[in-house]
Write an enzyme that holds these catalytic residues in place. Structure first.
Site, mmCIF file in Angstrom:
data_model
loop_
_atom_site.group_PDB
_atom_site.id
_atom_site.type_symbol
_atom_site.label_atom_id
_atom_site.label_comp_id
_atom_site.label_asym_id
_atom_site.label_seq_id
_atom_site.Cartn_x
_atom_site.Cartn_y
_atom_site.Cartn_z
ATOM 1 C CG HIS A 1 56.054 33.457 21.211
ATOM 2 N ND1 HIS A 1 56.085 34.771 21.618
ATOM 3 C CD2 HIS A 1 55.881 32.734 22.345
ATOM 4 C CE1 HIS A 1 55.922 34.835 22.943
ATOM 5 N NE2 HIS A 1 55.811 33.607 23.411
ATOM 6 C CG ASP B 1 53.792 36.873 19.123
ATOM 7 O OD1 ASP B 1 54.473 35.830 19.197
ATOM 8 O OD2 ASP B 1 52.604 36.930 19.493
ATOM 9 C CD GLU C 1 52.184 31.901 23.016
ATOM 10 O OE1 GLU C 1 51.627 31.108 23.795
ATOM 11 O OE2 GLU C 1 52.460 33.073 23.340
HETATM 12 ZN ZN LIG Z 1 55.414 33.319 25.451
#
Ligand SMILES: [Zn+2]
Length: 444
Positions: free
Chosen positions: A101, A103, A168
């Site tokens: 992910h 983010d 996520e």
């Molecule tokens: Zn993570």
């Protein structure tokens, strides 16, 4: 995560102390791999408040540098899902997906020794920054491992995809949860997914094959309110009922905690972790409150019978009296587990890579939860693995950081694991029954 690792016996910790890598004597500041990692860390991708466009551009440039196709799917505007394809020799075979992910969780900048988005490399060879462990290191390691394999003309039988998710850290509602239902995901013909694991101050590598499902409940008790000079019986007040409820939940917590004290590294799925995280009540110092509300966060034991447990909770509330409501803030399905035995060729391939590398990969239940749980519920075999051994667990903490040698070593680990996974012979996966790879819970 810390709790899990502390369950391992002391002699392993002593080995760690003796083998801890030091990168202080080498200057890595001009290392192109380190620089690439720093470049990614400097893009602020804090969940929900950041524009992910610079991160998308970063990956677009990296994909182009390797003459690779990058697809961007936006199921919700502002939440891009990226897919980079590294073609294998036989595109008809189930593929290997390397998921991560983009983010990161928010920072409390005042608490940081170095600015959290500066990617400072200190004189001890440690890179400081949000995302160093969770999980920009892994994304860059995937990429550099694939780049080196390509440069070295290593033949990979299966297609390998890198997928990069936007959200996520806030539950993947705009990213993976929509992507996994899409025709674009089906088109990947996924055989196995590698996803994030966790750092640990141990010489062994934990690999998640199952998560603990999360329930969050709010219990609100209503009772006689009024001037504090009145003196109603406890069991008629909101606080009296609430005391009963808290006792029941915390007594159960104590029982489960006792199990956790004796559980081994492999058995973290054995106990249900409960925490009372919010208590709200009262309007003034001299007013008996009309209501008290309690929020419990519950991480279910993997074999917990959820129907029986919900009945148990309801009976505690009934015993506490009338005027008590329970609402679910989160109620996730019991976790599915990826099979970790010789029946699963993907697991066998990972363990074969570990053996070639001379490292130990231990299959464990994740005490938290990651995107992998959504995939397992859809019968997709998924493992959670971050090559971050001998590393303090600093995911989501202030001063998150990573030793450069651990970062660089992880590239070598992924080269071996990816080669092993992507070269599983067709005969091993042609007639696979999904039940032999993922087992759904009997309690859903
Ligand atoms: Zn993570």
């Amino acid at each position: 995560m810390t709790k899990i690792w502390s369950l391992v016996s002391c002699h392993i910790l002593i080995i760690f102390l003796n083998t801890s890598a030091s990168s202080a004597s080498v200057d890595y500041s001009s290392d192109p791999y380190v620089q690439l990692f720093q470049q990614y860390l400097r893009i602020n991708t804090t969940t929900t408040i950041s524009d992910l466009t610079p991160a998308v551009q970063f990956w677009q440039e990296l994909a182009s540098s390797q003459d690779l196709e990058l697809q961007k799917h936006e199921y919700v505007p502002g939440y891009p899902v990226l897919v980079i394809k590294w073609p294998g020799v036989d595109p008809s075979l189930p593929s290997i997906v390397l998921n991560s992910h983009m983010d990161v969780v928010p920072v409390n900048e005042a608490e940081w020794k170095y600015p959290p988005f500066a990617a400072t490399l200190d004189s001890d060879g440690v890179i400081w920054g949000r995302g160093t462990q969770d999980m920009k290191s892994v994304s860059i390691q995937y990429f550099l491992a694939m780049k080196e394999l390509k440069q070295n003309n290593v033949t990979l039988l299966r297609d390998v995809y890198m997928t990069l998710m936007p959200d996520e850290e806030v539950g993947s509602v705009s990213g993976l949860r929509l992507f996994k239902e899409s025709p674009e995901f089906t088109a990947l013909n996924v055989g196995c997914v590698m996803d994030e694991g966790a750092a640990a101050p141990l010489p062994v590598y934990g690999m998640f094959y199952q998560d603990k499902a999360i329930w969050q409940i709010e219990v609100t008790c209503y009772g006689e309110a009024g001037h504090s000079a009145t003196f109603p019986a406890s069991n008629t007040t909101a606080t009296g009922k609430c005391r009963y409820v808290i006792d029941k939940f915390l007594n159960y917590r104590d029982q489960q905690h006792a199990i956790s004290e004796t559980a081994t590294l492999l058995k973290s799925g054995l106990f249900t972790a409960i925490n009372l995280n919010k208590i709200r009540a009262g309007t003034a110092n001299n007013v008996v409150p009309q209501s008290v509300s309690l929020v419990f966060d519950i991480r279910l034991a993997t074999e917990l019978n959820t129907t029986a447990f919900e009945l148990q909770m309801n009976s505690w509330l009934a015993e506490a009296g009338s005027g008590i409501n329970m609402t679910f803030l989160q109620k996730n399905k019991q976790s599915a587990r990826t099979v970790v035995s010789k029946k699963n060729p993907y697991y066998v391939a990972i363990q074969s890579a570990a053996s070639n590398l001379g490292i130990t990969i231990v299959p464990i239940v994740s005490p938290g939860s990651t995107d992998a749980r959504h995939l397992r519920l859809q019968d997709v075999p998924a493992f959670g693995f971050s090559p971050l051994a001998n590393t303090p667990t600093l995911l989501h903490t202030d001063n998150e950081r990573l030793n450069v040698t651990t970062f660089l070593n992880g590239i070598e680990i992924y080269k071996e694991i990816i080669t092993s996974l992507a070269n599983i012979p067709a005969s091993k996966t042609n007639k696979l029954d999904v039940q032999s790879l993922v087992v759904q819970s009997e309690f859903n």
